[in-house]
Design a protein around this motif. Structure first.
Motif, PDB file in Angstrom:
ATOM      1  N   TYR A 161       0.814  -1.211   0.000  1.00 20.97           N
ATOM      2  CA  TYR A 161       0.000   0.000   0.000  1.00 20.97           C
ATOM      3  C   TYR A 161       0.854   1.271   0.000  1.00 20.97           C
ATOM      4  CZ  TYR A 161      -3.344  -3.582   1.325  1.00 20.97           C
ATOM      5  OH  TYR A 161      -4.093  -4.730   1.356  1.00 20.97           O
ATOM      6  N   GLY A 162       2.112   1.142  -0.373  1.00 20.49           N
ATOM      7  CA  GLY A 162       3.021   2.274  -0.370  1.00 20.49           C
ATOM      8  C   GLY A 162       2.683   3.329  -1.409  1.00 20.49           C
ATOM      9  N   GLN A 163       1.939   2.960  -2.432  1.00 22.60           N
ATOM     10  CA  GLN A 163       1.574   3.915  -3.477  1.00 22.60           C
ATOM     11  C   GLN A 163       0.230   4.585  -3.217  1.00 22.60           C
ATOM     12  OE1 GLN A 163       3.444   4.979  -5.993  1.00 22.60           O
ATOM     13  NE2 GLN A 163       5.111   3.681  -5.262  1.00 22.60           N
ATOM     14  N   LEU A 164      -0.352   4.299  -2.063  1.00 23.21           N
ATOM     15  CA  LEU A 164      -1.707   4.797  -1.803  1.00 23.21           C
ATOM     16  C   LEU A 164      -1.782   6.322  -1.870  1.00 23.21           C
ATOM     17  CD1 LEU A 164      -4.099   3.258   0.766  1.00 23.21           C
ATOM     18  CD2 LEU A 164      -3.905   5.721   0.674  1.00 23.21           C
ATOM     19  N   LEU A 165      -0.896   7.015  -1.158  1.00 22.01           N
ATOM     20  CA  LEU A 165      -0.951   8.481  -1.175  1.00 22.01           C
ATOM     21  C   LEU A 165      -0.561   9.076  -2.524  1.00 22.01           C
ATOM     22  CD1 LEU A 165       0.316   9.576   2.362  1.00 22.01           C
ATOM     23  CD2 LEU A 165      -1.986   9.751   1.420  1.00 22.01           C
ATOM     24  N   PRO A 166       0.503   8.577  -3.185  1.00 24.87           N
ATOM     25  CA  PRO A 166       0.785   9.085  -4.526  1.00 24.87           C
ATOM     26  C   PRO A 166      -0.378   8.880  -5.501  1.00 24.87           C
ATOM     27  CG  PRO A 166       2.719   7.968  -3.678  1.00 24.87           C
ATOM     28  CD  PRO A 166       1.614   7.717  -2.696  1.00 24.87           C
ATOM     29  N   VAL A 167      -1.037   7.730  -5.421  1.00 27.67           N
ATOM     30  CA  VAL A 167      -2.202   7.477  -6.279  1.00 27.67           C
ATOM     31  C   VAL A 167      -3.323   8.455  -5.957  1.00 27.67           C
ATOM     32  CG1 VAL A 167      -4.074   5.822  -6.703  1.00 27.67           C
ATOM     33  CG2 VAL A 167      -1.682   5.061  -6.781  1.00 27.67           C
ATOM     34  N   LEU A 168      -3.505   8.731  -4.674  1.00 27.39           N
ATOM     35  CA  LEU A 168      -4.535   9.681  -4.258  1.00 27.39           C
ATOM     36  C   LEU A 168      -4.271  11.057  -4.863  1.00 27.39           C
ATOM     37  CD1 LEU A 168      -7.008   9.690  -2.340  1.00 27.39           C
ATOM     38  CD2 LEU A 168      -5.469  10.502  -0.542  1.00 27.39           C
ATOM     39  N   GLY A 169      -3.037  11.557  -4.731  1.00 26.31           N
ATOM     40  CA  GLY A 169      -2.704  12.861  -5.279  1.00 26.31           C
ATOM     41  C   GLY A 169      -2.838  12.912  -6.787  1.00 26.31           C
ATOM     42  N   GLU A 170      -2.414  11.848  -7.435  1.00 24.20           N
ATOM     43  CA  GLU A 170      -2.471  11.793  -8.901  1.00 24.20           C
ATOM     44  C   GLU A 170      -3.895  11.888  -9.425  1.00 24.20           C
ATOM     45  OE1 GLU A 170      -1.550   8.395 -12.338  1.00 24.20           O
ATOM     46  OE2 GLU A 170      -0.743   8.190 -10.308  1.00 24.20           O
ATOM     47  N   PHE A 173      -5.747  15.617  -8.216  1.00 30.15           N
ATOM     48  CA  PHE A 173      -5.210  16.857  -8.779  1.00 30.15           C
ATOM     49  C   PHE A 173      -4.729  16.636 -10.203  1.00 30.15           C
ATOM     50  CE2 PHE A 173      -4.549  16.906  -4.183  1.00 30.15           C
ATOM     51  CZ  PHE A 173      -5.273  18.040  -3.840  1.00 30.15           C
ATOM     52  N   LYS A 174      -5.032  17.588 -11.031  1.00 25.84           N
ATOM     53  CA  LYS A 174      -4.635  17.510 -12.434  1.00 25.84           C
ATOM     54  C   LYS A 174      -3.586  18.544 -12.802  1.00 25.84           C
ATOM     55  CE  LYS A 174      -7.461  14.193 -12.936  1.00 25.84           C
ATOM     56  NZ  LYS A 174      -6.886  12.816 -12.903  1.00 25.84           N
ATOM     57  N   VAL A 175      -3.613  19.737 -12.159  1.00 25.15           N
ATOM     58  CA  VAL A 175      -2.681  20.799 -12.529  1.00 25.15           C
ATOM     59  C   VAL A 175      -1.852  21.309 -11.356  1.00 25.15           C
ATOM     60  CG1 VAL A 175      -4.009  21.545 -14.529  1.00 25.15           C
ATOM     61  CG2 VAL A 175      -4.507  22.549 -12.281  1.00 25.15           C
ATOM     62  N   HIS A 176      -2.391  21.244 -10.146  1.00 28.22           N
ATOM     63  CA  HIS A 176      -1.634  21.707  -8.980  1.00 28.22           C
ATOM     64  C   HIS A 176      -0.488  20.724  -8.698  1.00 28.22           C
ATOM     65  CE1 HIS A 176      -0.654  22.720  -4.805  1.00 28.22           C
ATOM     66  NE2 HIS A 176      -1.254  23.888  -5.007  1.00 28.22           N
ATOM     67  N   PRO A 177       0.664  21.209  -8.184  1.00 30.40           N
ATOM     68  CA  PRO A 177       1.797  20.307  -7.908  1.00 30.40           C
ATOM     69  C   PRO A 177       1.504  19.183  -6.921  1.00 30.40           C
ATOM     70  CG  PRO A 177       2.531  22.592  -7.887  1.00 30.40           C
ATOM     71  CD  PRO A 177       1.047  22.629  -8.010  1.00 30.40           C
ATOM     72  N   TYR A 178       0.419  19.259  -6.179  1.00 28.86           N
ATOM     73  CA  TYR A 178       0.055  18.140  -5.304  1.00 28.86           C
ATOM     74  C   TYR A 178      -0.210  16.857  -6.097  1.00 28.86           C
ATOM     75  CZ  TYR A 178      -0.707  21.388  -1.338  1.00 28.86           C
ATOM     76  OH  TYR A 178      -0.566  22.316  -0.335  1.00 28.86           O
ATOM     77  N   LYS A 179      -0.308  16.971  -7.410  1.00 31.45           N
ATOM     78  CA  LYS A 179      -0.530  15.786  -8.239  1.00 31.45           C
ATOM     79  C   LYS A 179       0.691  14.862  -8.245  1.00 31.45           C
ATOM     80  CE  LYS A 179       0.869  18.128 -12.567  1.00 31.45           C
ATOM     81  NZ  LYS A 179       2.047  17.334 -12.921  1.00 31.45           N
ATOM     82  N   GLU A 247      -7.215  24.268  -9.361  1.00 31.45           N
ATOM     83  CA  GLU A 247      -7.944  23.098  -9.841  1.00 31.45           C
ATOM     84  C   GLU A 247      -9.393  23.457 -10.183  1.00 31.45           C
ATOM     85  OE1 GLU A 247      -7.008  20.020 -10.467  1.00 31.45           O
ATOM     86  OE2 GLU A 247      -4.929  20.137  -9.745  1.00 31.45           O
ATOM     87  N   THR A 248      -9.897  22.848 -11.225  1.00 32.88           N
ATOM     88  CA  THR A 248     -11.315  22.953 -11.557  1.00 32.88           C
ATOM     89  C   THR A 248     -12.103  22.059 -10.601  1.00 32.88           C
ATOM     90  OG1 THR A 248     -10.790  23.311 -13.888  1.00 32.88           O
ATOM     91  CG2 THR A 248     -13.040  22.617 -13.360  1.00 32.88           C
ATOM     92  N   PRO A 249     -13.199  22.545 -10.029  1.00 35.56           N
ATOM     93  CA  PRO A 249     -13.967  21.702  -9.095  1.00 35.56           C
ATOM     94  C   PRO A 249     -14.399  20.386  -9.736  1.00 35.56           C
ATOM     95  CG  PRO A 249     -14.706  23.985  -8.991  1.00 35.56           C
ATOM     96  CD  PRO A 249     -13.752  23.909 -10.146  1.00 35.56           C
ATOM     97  N   ILE A 250     -14.427  19.340  -8.931  1.00 33.95           N
ATOM     98  CA  ILE A 250     -14.932  18.044  -9.378  1.00 33.95           C
ATOM     99  C   ILE A 250     -16.452  18.084  -9.260  1.00 33.95           C
ATOM    100  CG2 ILE A 250     -14.981  15.560  -8.907  1.00 33.95           C
ATOM    101  CD1 ILE A 250     -12.160  15.886  -7.685  1.00 33.95           C
ATOM    102  N   THR A 251     -17.140  17.849 -10.369  1.00 38.63           N
ATOM    103  CA  THR A 251     -18.609  17.911 -10.363  1.00 38.63           C
ATOM    104  C   THR A 251     -19.260  16.602 -10.768  1.00 38.63           C
ATOM    105  OG1 THR A 251     -18.578  18.786 -12.629  1.00 38.63           O
ATOM    106  CG2 THR A 251     -18.636  20.393 -10.826  1.00 38.63           C
ATOM    107  N   GLU A 252     -18.459  15.645 -11.223  1.00 37.74           N
ATOM    108  CA  GLU A 252     -18.970  14.312 -11.546  1.00 37.74           C
ATOM    109  C   GLU A 252     -18.013  13.279 -10.969  1.00 37.74           C
ATOM    110  OE1 GLU A 252     -19.537  13.732 -15.689  1.00 37.74           O
ATOM    111  OE2 GLU A 252     -20.964  15.376 -15.926  1.00 37.74           O
TER     112      GLU A 252
END
Length: 442
Positions: A161-170, A173-179, A247-252
């Motif tokens: 589960y080591g990739q859990l947080l990187p997967v979450l950020g990816e 976020f699409k444009v902010h560096p938190y991706k 980031e553009t809000p998530i609406t779907e």
């Protein structure tokens, strides 16, 4: 003589009154001419002192193709300085009865030393050396690149589960560096040049981008004199301006799949993009996550683990960050339970928070938990130093160390419902199936 017995309510009130007054942290703060912010907290009850420096630089401070620099610097700035021989930093600290460490988030980097108070000057000298005289050369970069890459393999690439947080950020976020992951990508670490690293140091590791905290058994006038001597002549750096993409809000609802070769049991993650941790709503989300999953009596655990025996593990976490938070609800299944069933059951509990007021009893339990956390967070000099630095640097209010509990006390049941309804909607979420992957697969 009969002893008077306190009722439970009276004792609780007395405890809260005593801790509220005892926990007030007295401090003094000021700026040096070079922009270094200084915070002093005197506590002479034990002969211990913490010196710490927080730099306002983290994983998000990077350019495309040059991720992971802040974390690389966390290691690199222990390499040596003009007056500290390569590899001798930790030896100097330990041989003088001290301990030290550092950590990096997406938003800041934090260095600290804990010494017997008669070694305060040594702690100040070490941090001034790190700020003024770091030796940055290709040999040090090569060494620490390998250290960071090995850490990445151990903690992320080869850990269950080591990739859990990187997967979450990816996926949030699409444009902010938190991706991108705080630790960076292997190829970016390999591509880092000496010129890149020197420029990064010159930009971010400067007094006007830092806060120095000295906490513990100190003499304030003498400490101020040492701080002036060791830090006062360090040149100010150029002003730092930040402009991250919004980031553009998530609406779907977004559905995604990720694979981990180090697991046998899958997981489902339901995630929401939330406001930065300085916003009041972020405090409310902290309370919601505690309500849902802190302890065996919490709503998700009792329902899905104890009663229905659908989940091996379940949790809700408000992952605070400066610009945007990440709210995560996740579960691991038991037996033949599907990930869809887990997601549905988690949504059922989240929906109740969105529409119904939590009970008065549950609300009081929440308040008690946050009172306890507050007491514990200020119970050590080391903890106080970290909180003072964080309150100033990331929240813009040093006195938050004394006021934060009042924010939690002021949150109402109605506010808990309304904030859940604002941010934790099905059309604002990302649902990620986190699946095992055969290590022989390409």
């Amino acid at each position: 003589m009969r002893k008077r017995k306190f009722t439970g309510l009276a004792f609780a009130f007395l405890f809260m009154t005593l801790t509220a007054s005892a926990q007030e942290v007295v401090y003094e703060e000021y700026d040096l001419d070079n922009g270094l912010h200084v915070i002093l907290h005197q506590d002479n009850t034990a002969p211990v002192v913490t010196t710490s420096v927080m730099y306002h630089v983290g994983g998000k401070d990077r350019t495309e193709g040059r991720t992971g620099f802040a974390h690389l610097f966390e290691h690199l700035l222990f390499e040596g300085t003009k007056n500290i021989e390569k590899g001798k930093w930790f030896e100097i600290v330990s041989s003088n009865g001290g301990q030290n460490n550092a950590n990096t988030s997406q938003d800041r980097t934090y260095y600290y030393e804990v010494f017997p108070s008669n070694n305060l000057e040594l702690g100040l000298w070490l941090e001034s050396e790190r700020m003024l005289h770091p030796i940055i050369n290709q040999d040090g970069i090569d060494t620490q690149q390998e250290v960071v890459k090995e850490e990445k393999r151990l903690r992320y690439d080869n850990s269950p589960y080591g990739q859990l947080l990187p997967v979450l950020g990816e996926n949030l976020f699409k444009v902010h560096p938190y991706k991108d992951p705080n630790i960076g990508y292997m190829e970016d670490l390999d591509a880092a040049t000496l010129e890149d690293v020197v420029a990064y140091n010159k930009k971010y590791y400067v007094p006007n981008n830092a806060v120095l905290v000295v906490a513990g058994d100190i003499d304030v006038p003498a400490t101020k004199k040492m701080i002036s001597d060791y830090f006062g002549t360090i040149p100010r750096g150029a002003d730092i301006t930040r402009s991250y993409p919004q980031e553009t809000p998530i609406t779907e609802e977004i559905n995604a799949t990720a694979y981990d070769p180090n697991i046998q049991i899958p997981a489902v993650m339901v995630a929401y993009r939330t406001p930065g941790f300085a916003e009041r709503d972020a405090y409310v989300l902290d309370m919601i996550s505690t309500y849902l999953s802190d302890g065996k009596s919490s709503k998700l655990y009792k329902k899905m683990v104890d009663d229905q025996k659908q989940a091996l593990q379940v949790g809700a976490f408000n992952i605070g960050q400066e610009d945007y938070g990440m709210y995560l609800v996740f579960a691991l299944p038991v037996g033949e339970t599907t990930l869809d069933v887990l997601a549905t059951e988690m949504e059922t509990e989240v929906a109740k928070v969105r529409t119904d007021l939590i009970s008065e009893n549950d609300y009081q339990k929440l308040q008690n938990k946050f009172e306890n956390r507050y007491v514990n967070s200020n119970s050590s000099i080391q903890g106080i130093a970290g909180t003072l630095a964080t309150s100033y640097m990331l929240y813009g209010d040093t006195d938050l160390i004394n006021k934060e509990i009042d924010i939690f006390r002021s949150i109402t049941r109605e506010e808990i419902r309304d904030v859940a309804a604002k941010y934790l909607k099905p059309n604002q979420r990302v649902v990620i199936d986190y699946l095992p992957k055969d290590k022989t697969d390409n």
